[in-house]
Design a protein around this motif. Sequence first.
Motif, PDB file in Angstrom:
ATOM      1  N   ASP A   1       5.708  96.975  70.893  1.00 52.54           N
ATOM      2  CA  ASP A   1       6.049  95.679  71.493  1.00 52.54           C
ATOM      3  C   ASP A   1       7.566  95.570  71.495  1.00 52.54           C
TER       4      ASP A   1
ATOM      5  N   GLU B   1      -3.052  85.732  59.076  1.00 54.09           N
ATOM      6  CA  GLU B   1      -2.859  87.176  59.269  1.00 54.09           C
ATOM      7  C   GLU B   1      -2.474  87.855  57.955  1.00 54.09           C
TER       8      GLU B   1
ATOM      9  N   THR C   1       7.925  86.149  72.961  1.00 51.78           N
ATOM     10  CA  THR C   1       7.969  85.558  71.621  1.00 51.78           C
ATOM     11  C   THR C   1       9.041  86.253  70.775  1.00 51.78           C
TER      12      THR C   1
ATOM     13  N   GLU D   1       5.156  93.677  76.612  1.00 53.33           N
ATOM     14  CA  GLU D   1       5.864  92.395  76.451  1.00 53.33           C
ATOM     15  C   GLU D   1       7.286  92.383  77.020  1.00 53.33           C
TER      16      GLU D   1
ATOM     17  N   ASN E   1      -4.622  88.212  64.418  1.00 47.69           N
ATOM     18  CA  ASN E   1      -5.428  86.998  64.308  1.00 47.69           C
ATOM     19  C   ASN E   1      -6.816  87.259  64.869  1.00 47.69           C
TER      20      ASN E   1
ATOM     21  N   HIS F   1      -2.998  87.793  73.063  1.00 48.48           N
ATOM     22  CA  HIS F   1      -1.990  88.806  72.696  1.00 48.48           C
ATOM     23  C   HIS F   1      -1.623  88.732  71.208  1.00 48.48           C
ATOM     24  N   GLY F   2      -2.083  87.682  70.519  1.00 47.36           N
ATOM     25  CA  GLY F   2      -1.927  87.630  69.061  1.00 47.36           C
ATOM     26  C   GLY F   2      -3.143  88.190  68.329  1.00 47.36           C
TER      27      GLY F   2
ATOM     28  N   SER G   1      -2.730  79.640  68.307  1.00 45.89           N
ATOM     29  CA  SER G   1      -2.368  79.519  69.720  1.00 45.89           C
ATOM     30  C   SER G   1      -3.546  79.747  70.661  1.00 45.89           C
TER      31      SER G   1
ATOM     32  N   HIS H   1       5.352  90.867  65.221  1.00 45.61           N
ATOM     33  CA  HIS H   1       4.140  90.131  64.839  1.00 45.61           C
ATOM     34  C   HIS H   1       3.017  91.113  64.490  1.00 45.61           C
TER      35      HIS H   1
ATOM     36  N   ASP I   1       1.548  85.134  60.667  1.00 45.32           N
ATOM     37  CA  ASP I   1       0.885  83.868  60.349  1.00 45.32           C
ATOM     38  C   ASP I   1       0.162  83.976  59.000  1.00 45.32           C
TER      39      ASP I   1
ATOM     40  N   ASP J   1      -0.226  90.603  65.241  1.00 38.10           N
ATOM     41  CA  ASP J   1      -1.236  90.578  66.319  1.00 38.10           C
ATOM     42  C   ASP J   1      -2.639  90.839  65.799  1.00 38.10           C
TER      43      ASP J   1
ATOM     44  N   SER K   1      -6.424  82.146  64.755  1.00 36.75           N
ATOM     45  CA  SER K   1      -5.289  81.941  65.663  1.00 36.75           C
ATOM     46  C   SER K   1      -4.998  80.463  65.899  1.00 36.75           C
TER      47      SER K   1
ATOM     48  N   ASP L   1       9.366  93.229  71.465  1.00 35.72           N
ATOM     49  CA  ASP L   1       9.911  92.182  70.582  1.00 35.72           C
ATOM     50  C   ASP L   1      10.118  92.662  69.143  1.00 35.72           C
TER      51      ASP L   1
HETATM   52  N1  LYS Z   1       0.989  85.026  65.831  1.00 38.52           N
HETATM   53  C1  LYS Z   1       1.195  84.278  67.029  1.00 38.52           C
HETATM   54  C2  LYS Z   1      -0.105  84.045  67.759  1.00 38.52           C
HETATM   55  O1  LYS Z   1      -1.137  84.428  67.298  1.00 38.52           O
HETATM   56  C3  LYS Z   1       2.196  84.975  67.918  1.00 38.52           C
HETATM   57  C4  LYS Z   1       1.725  86.253  68.514  1.00 38.52           C
HETATM   58  C5  LYS Z   1       2.791  86.899  69.364  1.00 38.52           C
HETATM   59  C6  LYS Z   1       2.300  88.124  70.032  1.00 38.52           C
HETATM   60  N2  LYS Z   1       3.329  88.804  70.818  1.00 38.52           N
HETATM   61  O2  LYS Z   1      -0.139  83.446  68.794  1.00 38.52           O
END
Ligand code: LYS
Length: 308
Positions: free
Chosen positions: A235, A191, A249, A280, A135, A146-147, A142, A131, A188, A133, A140, A237
């Motif tokens: 990260d 982003e 995620t 993470e 935003n 962490h994003g 969510s 991702h 996203d 990250d 965002s 992930d």
């Molecule tokens: N882009 C998503 C958000 O803003 C997922 C972020 C994941 C971060 N590890 O929530």
Amino acid sequence: PEDIGVVAVGFSGGQGKAGVDAGPSALIEAGLLSQLQNELNYKLHGDDKVNAYNELAPKEDPPYRNMKNPGTASAVTQRLSEQVYSHAKEGRMVLTLGGDHSIAIGTVAGTAKAIRERLGREIAVIWVDAHADINTPETSDSGNIHGMPVAFATGLAKEEKPEYFGWLKPENLLNVNKLVYIGLRDVDAGEKRILRENGIKAFSMFDVDRYGIGRVVEMALAHIGNDTPIHLSFDVDALDPMWAPGTGTPVRGGLTLREGDFICESVHLTGNLVAVDLVEVNPSLAVDEQAEAETIRAGCSLIDLEMA
Ligand code: LYS
């Protein structure tokens, strides 16, 4: 350097899933630090106890600008930035074990400040992640911080209030031209716009397939420039869930463990690595014990860096 400052941060408030706070202790129990100390002969500084910083959480922490747990995340990252700074200003490489990726707001600011004061230089950040990250609170969906860490670390998400990341000083922000991503595959729409509008360099999984990891790392290093101090924010992930299933995620189609190792090794070999985050790792989200152990072993493998 042969000296490493270790900071373990069991912080999970940048997202909603429990268990990522146990990442550092799981990595340490699996031998991540003893491997650095006993096999690779680094001198470790700082304690291996895990900081949770629970005492820093304000009594009430209502959402602010759409962010969840903003007061807690702000206080924790501010404290963390001071810890990272105190190691980096001594010329140690700083290893931060997370925790969710929101903690990088603190680690990047701490490294940037120390390197500016000690060497008169700006740092570059290589952000290895599925991702972006990046935003802002406003883009965002969510509300999970962490994003958002890259948006705060670069000043793209501006905030005046000290209790909500306003403590970030302009001189310690990361220059967007010194940021490069590797491993992206779940970005996203908002982003994508931010990346485009700011001309930020990103190597997605598509690029990894197309050029191979060797060329991608070469191009990433060329972008930030020779002899620039590098902060590597990794990260877990970014790795394919096949290698690191225990994470909050996960996104399929990621890096192999060897590709992840290669990134860490190559960046370390430049001799310019000043800080590493490993974040993470959430052992509790793996389906069974074997998957849990795989994730932790992958984390240890990434940090298994022979002294340059
Ligand atoms: N882009 C998503 C958000 O803003 C997922 C972020 C994941 C971060 N590890 O929530």
